[in-house]
Write a protein that holds these residues in place. Structure first.
Motif, PDB file in Angstrom:
ATOM      1  N   ASN A  12       0.835  51.624   8.131  1.00  0.00           N
ATOM      2  CA  ASN A  12       1.551  51.051   6.992  1.00  0.00           C
ATOM      3  C   ASN A  12       1.425  49.527   6.959  1.00  0.00           C
ATOM      4  N   ILE A  13       1.425  48.925   8.136  1.00  0.00           N
ATOM      5  CA  ILE A  13       1.230  47.465   8.191  1.00  0.00           C
ATOM      6  C   ILE A  13      -0.149  47.104   7.650  1.00  0.00           C
ATOM      7  N   LEU A  14      -1.168  47.841   8.106  1.00  0.00           N
ATOM      8  CA  LEU A  14      -2.530  47.576   7.625  1.00  0.00           C
ATOM      9  C   LEU A  14      -2.645  47.826   6.124  1.00  0.00           C
ATOM     10  N   VAL A  15      -2.007  48.902   5.653  1.00  0.00           N
ATOM     11  CA  VAL A  15      -2.047  49.212   4.224  1.00  0.00           C
ATOM     12  C   VAL A  15      -1.410  48.095   3.417  1.00  0.00           C
ATOM     13  N   SER A  16      -0.282  47.575   3.877  1.00  0.00           N
ATOM     14  CA  SER A  16       0.398  46.485   3.166  1.00  0.00           C
ATOM     15  C   SER A  16      -0.480  45.239   3.090  1.00  0.00           C
ATOM     16  N   LYS A  17      -1.134  44.912   4.206  1.00  0.00           N
ATOM     17  CA  LYS A  17      -1.998  43.728   4.224  1.00  0.00           C
ATOM     18  C   LYS A  17      -3.205  43.922   3.315  1.00  0.00           C
ATOM     19  N   LEU A  18      -3.823  45.093   3.390  1.00  0.00           N
ATOM     20  CA  LEU A  18      -4.995  45.347   2.559  1.00  0.00           C
ATOM     21  C   LEU A  18      -4.617  45.409   1.089  1.00  0.00           C
ATOM     22  N   SER A  19      -3.436  45.969   0.794  1.00  0.00           N
ATOM     23  CA  SER A  19      -2.976  46.032  -0.584  1.00  0.00           C
ATOM     24  C   SER A  19      -2.750  44.632  -1.147  1.00  0.00           C
ATOM     25  N   GLU A  20      -2.208  43.742  -0.328  1.00  0.00           N
ATOM     26  CA  GLU A  20      -1.994  42.362  -0.757  1.00  0.00           C
ATOM     27  C   GLU A  20      -3.326  41.657  -0.998  1.00  0.00           C
ATOM     28  N   ILE A  21      -4.303  41.911  -0.147  1.00  0.00           N
ATOM     29  CA  ILE A  21      -5.636  41.322  -0.325  1.00  0.00           C
ATOM     30  C   ILE A  21      -6.249  41.794  -1.642  1.00  0.00           C
ATOM     31  N   GLU A  22      -6.116  43.085  -1.941  1.00  0.00           N
ATOM     32  CA  GLU A  22      -6.678  43.609  -3.186  1.00  0.00           C
ATOM     33  C   GLU A  22      -5.944  43.040  -4.390  1.00  0.00           C
ATOM     34  N   ARG A  23      -4.630  42.848  -4.273  1.00  0.00           N
ATOM     35  CA  ARG A  23      -3.886  42.233  -5.381  1.00  0.00           C
ATOM     36  C   ARG A  23      -4.372  40.815  -5.638  1.00  0.00           C
ATOM     37  N   GLN A  24      -4.614  40.055  -4.561  1.00  0.00           N
ATOM     38  CA  GLN A  24      -5.120  38.695  -4.712  1.00  0.00           C
ATOM     39  C   GLN A  24      -6.520  38.688  -5.322  1.00  0.00           C
ATOM     40  N   ARG A  25      -7.322  39.679  -4.944  1.00  0.00           N
ATOM     41  CA  ARG A  25      -8.684  39.758  -5.504  1.00  0.00           C
ATOM     42  C   ARG A  25      -8.645  40.064  -6.998  1.00  0.00           C
ATOM     43  N   ILE A  26      -7.728  40.936  -7.423  1.00  0.00           N
ATOM     44  CA  ILE A  26      -7.615  41.246  -8.849  1.00  0.00           C
ATOM     45  C   ILE A  26      -7.038  40.054  -9.610  1.00  0.00           C
ATOM     46  N   ALA A  27      -6.118  39.316  -8.984  1.00  0.00           N
ATOM     47  CA  ALA A  27      -5.584  38.102  -9.626  1.00  0.00           C
ATOM     48  C   ALA A  27      -6.705  37.081  -9.820  1.00  0.00           C
ATOM     49  N   LEU A  28      -7.556  36.957  -8.817  1.00  0.00           N
ATOM     50  CA  LEU A  28      -8.712  36.063  -8.933  1.00  0.00           C
ATOM     51  C   LEU A  28      -9.679  36.580  -9.994  1.00  0.00           C
ATOM     52  N   TYR A  29      -9.819  37.909 -10.051  1.00  0.00           N
ATOM     53  CA  TYR A  29     -10.669  38.544 -11.051  1.00  0.00           C
ATOM     54  C   TYR A  29     -10.166  38.200 -12.462  1.00  0.00           C
ATOM     55  N   ALA A  30      -8.830  38.227 -12.652  1.00  0.00           N
ATOM     56  CA  ALA A  30      -8.238  37.911 -13.952  1.00  0.00           C
ATOM     57  C   ALA A  30      -8.446  36.441 -14.304  1.00  0.00           C
ATOM     58  N   ARG A  31      -8.284  35.556 -13.328  1.00  0.00           N
ATOM     59  CA  ARG A  31      -8.508  34.130 -13.586  1.00  0.00           C
ATOM     60  C   ARG A  31      -9.971  33.870 -13.916  1.00  0.00           C
ATOM     61  N   GLY A  32     -10.850  34.614 -13.265  1.00  0.00           N
ATOM     62  CA  GLY A  32     -12.278  34.465 -13.560  1.00  0.00           C
ATOM     63  C   GLY A  32     -12.597  34.872 -14.984  1.00  0.00           C
ATOM     64  N   LEU A  33     -11.988  35.984 -15.444  1.00  0.00           N
ATOM     65  CA  LEU A  33     -12.225  36.390 -16.829  1.00  0.00           C
ATOM     66  C   LEU A  33     -11.706  35.334 -17.804  1.00  0.00           C
ATOM     67  N   ILE A 105      -1.928  42.762 -14.732  1.00  0.00           N
ATOM     68  CA  ILE A 105      -2.064  41.304 -14.678  1.00  0.00           C
ATOM     69  C   ILE A 105      -2.442  40.821 -16.075  1.00  0.00           C
ATOM     70  N   LEU A 106      -1.674  39.860 -16.579  1.00  0.00           N
ATOM     71  CA  LEU A 106      -1.881  39.352 -17.934  1.00  0.00           C
ATOM     72  C   LEU A 106      -3.048  38.369 -17.952  1.00  0.00           C
ATOM     73  N   VAL A 107      -3.940  38.571 -18.924  1.00  0.00           N
ATOM     74  CA  VAL A 107      -5.023  37.617 -19.183  1.00  0.00           C
ATOM     75  C   VAL A 107      -4.731  37.017 -20.561  1.00  0.00           C
ATOM     76  N   ASP A 108      -4.121  35.853 -20.555  1.00  0.00           N
ATOM     77  CA  ASP A 108      -3.622  35.248 -21.795  1.00  0.00           C
ATOM     78  C   ASP A 108      -4.532  34.087 -22.191  1.00  0.00           C
ATOM     79  N   TYR A 109      -5.129  34.218 -23.388  1.00  0.00           N
ATOM     80  CA  TYR A 109      -5.928  33.101 -23.871  1.00  0.00           C
ATOM     81  C   TYR A 109      -5.711  33.000 -25.377  1.00  0.00           C
ATOM     82  N   GLY A 110      -5.142  31.889 -25.771  1.00  0.00           N
ATOM     83  CA  GLY A 110      -4.871  31.659 -27.182  1.00  0.00           C
ATOM     84  C   GLY A 110      -3.909  32.681 -27.741  1.00  0.00           C
TER      85      GLY A 110
END
Length: 373
Positions: A12-33, A105-110
């Motif tokens: 569960n500890i590993l799952v929590s850490k990996l889940s947080e990493i994936e959330r950060q990657r998707i947040a970065l993915y949204a900022r990239g878009l 994750i919201l991708v807000d532009y204009g």
């Protein structure tokens, strides 16, 4: 239990850490878009596309508009030659799963708003279920160990039974030979001609021979033959009836033809009947009745049932299974082996069943012996 608990906690500890990493990657993915939409530099767009957008090869993603209509998707496998309508249905099902797992994750532009929905990667999903798979494997090994231990314990008990029986037969051999010689001497002596006591002595000597044969058969594979089960049962009861209190009334009745056969080993089967009846006599304090009923059992009459009912004290419901355990006895002087040995003889050697069919405190008990025809 400790291994299982530690595995679940650590996973569960590993799952929590990996889940947080994936959330950060998707947040970065949204900022990239968002950056690719807002930026006018083609060089930066190429960098974002290659290093952020295309780099995501494991996390399933769906891009929707403000009304959650699917616009695009990534890392979601589709069957070959799938129709567009089917593809859209599949994406909607995936979208419903993503909503349950993570907030979008919201991708807000204009003036426009888009949402990025995502779900756990295959690796993260596998890691979530890994401890339960491991616990299942541990449980399987535990069951295997339990059955192995149980088998080993039963094998050891069998060796004790066999050793005890063989030693008993051996110890009976010497005095029995002496008794046989004395019986022949008394039988031939003129002083004891026509003496009933000599004939009774002969019966007991022959009985001791049968008992010795019984003990010798324990541990060996007995020969089962088609025998007249009514006659065999009557013989066992007849011998016992002449050697117990006259206050005990016996009755033997059969609900099938008198020549009905069953596969038995006579010395061992008679031993079972005697052990059950002796326990019944003890339960009645030497006064009462024992009714033996023989009948067919099963739809096709493939089995013979021998019901032995007494008018004794009865057995408490909590003790119905304990009566067959070695060492269990309610008598002040007793080894608690009679019923245990009887059950072993019927179930191990005759492939039948022995169980308590009915018992009520203060009214009596009925044992049933099931034999194959």
């Amino acid at each position: 239990m400790l291994i299982g608990a530690a595995t679940v906690i650590y996973s569960n500890i590993l799952v929590s850490k990996l889940s947080e990493i994936e959330r950060q990657r998707i947040a970065l993915y949204a900022r990239g878009l968002r950056f690719m939409i807002d930026s006018e530099s083609d060089d930066n767009k190429v960098f974002i596309q290659e290093e952020i957008i295309d780099a995501n090869k494991t996390i399933p993603v769906i891009l929707t508009d403000g009304q959650e209509n699917v616009q695009d998707s990534k890392n979601i496998p589709f069957p070959k030659n799938i129709a567009e309508s089917k593809k859209l249905e599949l994406l909607k099902r995936e979208l419903a799963i993503m909503k349950e797992q993570h907030n979008p994750i919201l991708v807000d532009y204009g003036p426009n708003k888009n949402y990025i929905f995502y779900k756990d990667s295959a690796l993260l999903s596998q890691l979530r279920y890994y401890p339960y798979v491991q616990l299942t494997v541990i449980a399987c090994f535990s069951l295997m160990a339990y059955f192995a231990f149980s088998y080993s314990r039963k094998a050891e008990q069998n060796r004790v039974w066999v050793g005890l029986a063989k030693e008993t037969a051996h110890q009976l051999g010497t005095p029995l030979s002496s008794l046989m010689a004395w019986y022949e001497y008394l039988k031939a002596s003129p002083n004891f001609q026509n003496e009933p006591i000599v004939e009774e002595l002969g019966k007991d000597v022959r009985r001791l021979e049968i008992i010795t044969e019984r003990f010798s058969n324990i541990g060996s594979v007995p020969t089962l033959k088609d025998e007249n089960i009514l006659r065999v049962t009557e013989n066992a009861i007849s011998y016992l009836q002449n050697r117990v209190s006259k206050k005990v009334a016996f009755s033997v009745k059969a609900e099938f033809p008198s020549d009905t056969p069953a596969k038995v080993n006579i010395p061992l089967f008679e031993w079972v009947i005697e052990n059950i009846c002796k326990n019944a006599i003890d339960a009645m304090d030497g006064k009462g009745s024992i009714d033996v009923r023989l009948s067919f059992a099963g739809k096709n009459k493939n089995n013979v049932a021998i019901d032995i009912k007494d008018t004794g004290k009865g057995i408490p419901k909590s003790k119905l299974n304990d009566v067959f355990l070695p060492g269990y006895t309610t008598k002040k002087r007793g080894w608690g082996l009679g019923l245990a040995l009887a059950k072993r003889i019927i179930e191990n050697y005759h492939q039948g069943r022995l169980y308590v069919k009915w018992s009520e405190l203060g009214k009596g008990t009925m044992f049933r012996v099931m034999l194959n025809r």
